[in-house]
Design a protein around this motif. Structure first.
Motif, PDB file in Angstrom:
ATOM      1  N   ARG A 124      -9.920  -4.986   1.342  1.00 24.88           N
ATOM      2  CA  ARG A 124      -9.778  -6.385   1.762  1.00 24.88           C
ATOM      3  C   ARG A 124      -9.241  -7.180   0.581  1.00 24.88           C
ATOM      4  NH1 ARG A 124     -12.711 -11.305   2.094  1.00 24.88           N
ATOM      5  NH2 ARG A 124     -14.362 -10.417   0.790  1.00 24.88           N
ATOM      6  N   VAL A 125      -8.056  -7.732   0.751  1.00 25.96           N
ATOM      7  CA  VAL A 125      -7.381  -8.435  -0.332  1.00 25.96           C
ATOM      8  C   VAL A 125      -7.756  -9.915  -0.309  1.00 25.96           C
ATOM      9  CG1 VAL A 125      -5.148  -9.023  -1.346  1.00 25.96           C
ATOM     10  CG2 VAL A 125      -5.478  -6.798  -0.230  1.00 25.96           C
ATOM     11  N   VAL A 126      -8.082 -10.442  -1.476  1.00 24.32           N
ATOM     12  CA  VAL A 126      -8.438 -11.853  -1.614  1.00 24.32           C
ATOM     13  C   VAL A 126      -7.542 -12.470  -2.687  1.00 24.32           C
ATOM     14  CG1 VAL A 126     -10.234 -13.503  -2.237  1.00 24.32           C
ATOM     15  CG2 VAL A 126     -10.833 -11.456  -0.941  1.00 24.32           C
ATOM     16  N   SER A 127      -6.923 -13.596  -2.367  1.00 26.48           N
ATOM     17  CA  SER A 127      -6.080 -14.300  -3.333  1.00 26.48           C
ATOM     18  C   SER A 127      -6.909 -15.369  -4.035  1.00 26.48           C
ATOM     19  CB  SER A 127      -4.898 -14.961  -2.621  1.00 26.48           C
ATOM     20  OG  SER A 127      -4.191 -15.802  -3.524  1.00 26.48           O
ATOM     21  N   TYR A 128      -6.825 -15.362  -5.355  1.00 30.04           N
ATOM     22  CA  TYR A 128      -7.539 -16.381  -6.128  1.00 30.04           C
ATOM     23  C   TYR A 128      -6.610 -17.516  -6.546  1.00 30.04           C
ATOM     24  CZ  TYR A 128     -11.243 -12.937  -6.272  1.00 30.04           C
ATOM     25  OH  TYR A 128     -12.227 -12.030  -5.916  1.00 30.04           O
ATOM     26  N   LYS A 137      -0.907 -12.467  -0.217  1.00 27.93           N
ATOM     27  CA  LYS A 137      -1.304 -11.579  -1.311  1.00 27.93           C
ATOM     28  C   LYS A 137      -1.387 -10.140  -0.815  1.00 27.93           C
ATOM     29  CE  LYS A 137      -2.926 -10.425  -5.379  1.00 27.93           C
ATOM     30  NZ  LYS A 137      -2.071 -10.443  -6.583  1.00 27.93           N
ATOM     31  N   ALA A 138      -1.962  -9.940   0.365  1.00 26.73           N
ATOM     32  CA  ALA A 138      -2.070  -8.594   0.942  1.00 26.73           C
ATOM     33  C   ALA A 138      -0.688  -8.009   1.206  1.00 26.73           C
ATOM     34  CB  ALA A 138      -2.889  -8.630   2.227  1.00 26.73           C
ATOM     35  N   GLN A 139       0.245  -8.839   1.677  1.00 25.07           N
ATOM     36  CA  GLN A 139       1.610  -8.368   1.916  1.00 25.07           C
ATOM     37  C   GLN A 139       2.258  -7.906   0.616  1.00 25.07           C
ATOM     38  OE1 GLN A 139       3.447  -7.417   4.189  1.00 25.07           O
ATOM     39  NE2 GLN A 139       5.490  -7.428   3.274  1.00 25.07           N
ATOM     40  N   SER A 140       1.991  -8.626  -0.472  1.00 25.50           N
ATOM     41  CA  SER A 140       2.538  -8.235  -1.769  1.00 25.50           C
ATOM     42  C   SER A 140       1.950  -6.907  -2.238  1.00 25.50           C
ATOM     43  CB  SER A 140       2.253  -9.339  -2.805  1.00 25.50           C
ATOM     44  OG  SER A 140       2.715  -8.958  -4.081  1.00 25.50           O
ATOM     45  N   VAL A 141       0.637  -6.737  -2.058  1.00 19.38           N
ATOM     46  CA  VAL A 141      -0.015  -5.483  -2.442  1.00 19.38           C
ATOM     47  C   VAL A 141       0.522  -4.324  -1.602  1.00 19.38           C
ATOM     48  CG1 VAL A 141      -2.225  -4.245  -2.508  1.00 19.38           C
ATOM     49  CG2 VAL A 141      -2.109  -6.633  -3.253  1.00 19.38           C
ATOM     50  N   TYR A 142       0.662  -4.558  -0.297  1.00 17.61           N
ATOM     51  CA  TYR A 142       1.192  -3.526   0.596  1.00 17.61           C
ATOM     52  C   TYR A 142       2.623  -3.144   0.203  1.00 17.61           C
ATOM     53  CZ  TYR A 142       3.671  -1.544   4.527  1.00 17.61           C
ATOM     54  OH  TYR A 142       4.480  -0.750   5.286  1.00 17.61           O
ATOM     55  N   ALA A 143       3.459  -4.147  -0.082  1.00 22.77           N
ATOM     56  CA  ALA A 143       4.863  -3.889  -0.411  1.00 22.77           C
ATOM     57  C   ALA A 143       4.987  -3.032  -1.665  1.00 22.77           C
ATOM     58  CB  ALA A 143       5.607  -5.215  -0.596  1.00 22.77           C
ATOM     59  N   LYS A 144       4.091  -3.228  -2.624  1.00 14.45           N
ATOM     60  CA  LYS A 144       4.118  -2.400  -3.830  1.00 14.45           C
ATOM     61  C   LYS A 144       3.758  -0.950  -3.508  1.00 14.45           C
ATOM     62  CE  LYS A 144       3.159  -6.124  -7.122  1.00 14.45           C
ATOM     63  NZ  LYS A 144       2.215  -6.668  -8.120  1.00 14.45           N
ATOM     64  N   LYS A 145       2.852  -0.758  -2.571  1.00 20.57           N
ATOM     65  CA  LYS A 145       2.503   0.603  -2.151  1.00 20.57           C
ATOM     66  C   LYS A 145       3.699   1.276  -1.477  1.00 20.57           C
ATOM     67  CE  LYS A 145      -2.468  -0.250  -1.461  1.00 20.57           C
ATOM     68  NZ  LYS A 145      -2.979   0.810  -2.369  1.00 20.57           N
ATOM     69  N   GLU A 146       4.396   0.516  -0.638  1.00 19.45           N
ATOM     70  CA  GLU A 146       5.572   1.076   0.030  1.00 19.45           C
ATOM     71  C   GLU A 146       6.654   1.411  -0.993  1.00 19.45           C
ATOM     72  OE1 GLU A 146       9.074  -0.458   2.987  1.00 19.45           O
ATOM     73  OE2 GLU A 146       7.015  -1.036   3.523  1.00 19.45           O
ATOM     74  N   LEU A 147       6.828   0.553  -1.980  1.00 11.96           N
ATOM     75  CA  LEU A 147       7.818   0.795  -3.027  1.00 11.96           C
ATOM     76  C   LEU A 147       7.460   2.048  -3.820  1.00 11.96           C
ATOM     77  CD1 LEU A 147      10.353  -0.356  -4.481  1.00 11.96           C
ATOM     78  CD2 LEU A 147       8.770  -1.551  -6.015  1.00 11.96           C
ATOM     79  N   ALA A 148       6.169   2.209  -4.134  1.00 13.64           N
ATOM     80  CA  ALA A 148       5.725   3.368  -4.912  1.00 13.64           C
ATOM     81  C   ALA A 148       5.885   4.670  -4.134  1.00 13.64           C
ATOM     82  CB  ALA A 148       4.265   3.194  -5.331  1.00 13.64           C
ATOM     83  N   ALA A 149       5.877   4.599  -2.794  1.00  9.46           N
ATOM     84  CA  ALA A 149       6.025   5.801  -1.974  1.00  9.46           C
ATOM     85  C   ALA A 149       7.433   6.362  -2.040  1.00  9.46           C
ATOM     86  CB  ALA A 149       5.661   5.492  -0.523  1.00  9.46           C
ATOM     87  N   SER A 252      -3.440  -8.252   8.679  1.00  8.68           N
ATOM     88  CA  SER A 252      -3.814  -9.488   8.015  1.00  8.68           C
ATOM     89  C   SER A 252      -4.081  -9.207   6.539  1.00  8.68           C
ATOM     90  CB  SER A 252      -5.031 -10.131   8.707  1.00  8.68           C
ATOM     91  OG  SER A 252      -5.319 -11.392   8.148  1.00  8.68           O
ATOM     92  N   ASN A 253      -5.301  -9.476   6.053  1.00  3.97           N
ATOM     93  CA  ASN A 253      -5.588  -9.284   4.631  1.00  3.97           C
ATOM     94  C   ASN A 253      -6.325  -7.979   4.337  1.00  3.97           C
ATOM     95  OD1 ASN A 253      -7.840 -10.499   6.006  1.00  3.97           O
ATOM     96  ND2 ASN A 253      -8.794 -10.912   4.026  1.00  3.97           N
ATOM     97  N   VAL A 254      -6.261  -7.017   5.262  1.00  7.03           N
ATOM     98  CA  VAL A 254      -6.861  -5.701   5.035  1.00  7.03           C
ATOM     99  C   VAL A 254      -5.774  -4.639   5.021  1.00  7.03           C
ATOM    100  CG1 VAL A 254      -8.357  -3.913   6.010  1.00  7.03           C
ATOM    101  CG2 VAL A 254      -9.122  -6.281   5.968  1.00  7.03           C
ATOM    102  N   ILE A 255      -5.824  -3.755   4.025  1.00  2.00           N
ATOM    103  CA  ILE A 255      -4.881  -2.647   3.911  1.00  2.00           C
ATOM    104  C   ILE A 255      -5.647  -1.345   4.131  1.00  2.00           C
ATOM    105  CG2 ILE A 255      -3.305  -1.395   2.391  1.00  2.00           C
ATOM    106  CD1 ILE A 255      -2.737  -4.046   0.998  1.00  2.00           C
ATOM    107  N   VAL A 256      -5.164  -0.542   5.079  1.00  2.02           N
ATOM    108  CA  VAL A 256      -5.810   0.721   5.440  1.00  2.02           C
ATOM    109  C   VAL A 256      -4.923   1.877   4.990  1.00  2.02           C
ATOM    110  CG1 VAL A 256      -6.661   2.164   7.320  1.00  2.02           C
ATOM    111  CG2 VAL A 256      -6.972  -0.331   7.406  1.00  2.02           C
TER     112      VAL A 256
END
Length: 293
Positions: A124-128, A137-149, A252-256
């Motif tokens: 669960r991603v939380v933006s501070y 923020k979750a979209q940014s975290v997800y996009a980095k995972k896709e880039l790393a793949a 939403s703000n959860v990455i599985v």
């Protein structure tokens, strides 16, 4: 003794002079803001803060996959006792220190012909940053995972949005290569034709899962959460070979993250890419439906 008469006007002038002096002193700090200004400014900033994410907690991952799904992904042997099967399907929860931010579960099915592993990870991603929503923020975290793949270019793939790139990404190619080359038991990727002997490392690949545009190639997935991708790697090692399929999706703000692999002790009988991918995607859809409830 002569008494001095009281002059009301003089008293008012004195009080006004004193008030003006105090006001000037209080405004001489250079900030130009009073306590009331500060409070009102904070209230305005809070009112303009980005929206929080949809999810405030996380479910228990060990309880989410249905028994039917687990039986398909981790098929029991003909000689297995019911109590042993129940123990396998119960799973093992990951150790975590904040179950509202990250949880996970793992399953393992051992068989003479090979072993299967399944793992779930919920983040669960939380933006501070008050200017950035939890979803962004979750979209940014997800996009980095896709880039790393490092998904191959071709139909069904897409480039991560600019928000996925941070200062220094341009020079991190070596680190990405190191991360991307990791595999269970330190094995090296060596594509091969399903059902055929594994070619020597470095040989040309005929493995459909490594061919851009193929139906089983690593790719972006449609209709799964807000964004999703699938990765597929064939790993060779001295003890055998295994195929690792990973499905990552954002709701939403959860990455599985779903990780599903099958080991084979016989290098001439490679795990089937399509079979593993279909089962991993079926589980991903099941989890997506849960989050959409």
């Amino acid at each position: 003794m002569q008494r001095r008469s009281f002059v009301p006007g003089a008293a008012l002038v004195t009080a006004a002079t004193l008030a003006a002096t105090l006001t000037a002193c209080s405004g001489s700090s250079g900030s130009g803001r009073t306590a009331d200004d500060t409070k009102s400014g904070d209230s305005a900033a809070m009112a303009q803060s980005a929206e929080p994410g949809k999810y405030k907690t996380l479910p228990e991952p060990c309880r989410l996959p249905s028994k039917n799904t687990l039986r398909k992904m981790l098929p029991p042997s003909a000689t297995e006792q019911p109590q042993d099967a129940e123990k396998v399907y119960a799973g093992t929860a990951d150790i975590t220190y904040d179950t509202d931010r990250r949880v996970g579960c793992r399953w393992k099915r051992e068989a003479p012909e090979g072993t299967r592993h399944l793992s779930l990870d919920f983040e669960r991603v939380v933006s501070y940053d008050p200017a950035v929503s939890d979803d962004d923020k979750a979209q940014s975290v997800y996009a980095k995972k896709e880039l790393a793949a490092k998904l191959p270019a071709g139909p069904g793939t897409s480039s991560p949005p600019p928000s996925a790139k941070t200062p220094g990404d341009a020079g991190s190619g070596a680190a990405d290569d190191k991360e991307g080359g990791k595999g269970t038991d330190g094995g090296k990727a060596s594509p091969a034709v399903s059902g055929s002997p594994v070619p020597p490392t470095g040989s040309p690949s005929d493995d459909p899962s490594s061919t851009p545009g193929a139906g089983t190639a690593p790719r972006v997935l449609d209709g799964l959460g807000d964004a999703a991708f699938l990765n597929d790697k064939l790993i060779t090692a001295d003890s055998g070979v295994h195929r690792d399929v990973t499905v990552v999706f954002r709701s939403s703000n959860v990455i599985v993250t779903i990780t599903y692999d099958q080991w084979s002790t016989d290098k001439a009988a490679l795990p089937d890419s399509k079979d593993l991918q279909d089962k991993a995607q079926a589980l991903a859809q099941e989890l997506t439906d849960h989050f959409n409830e």
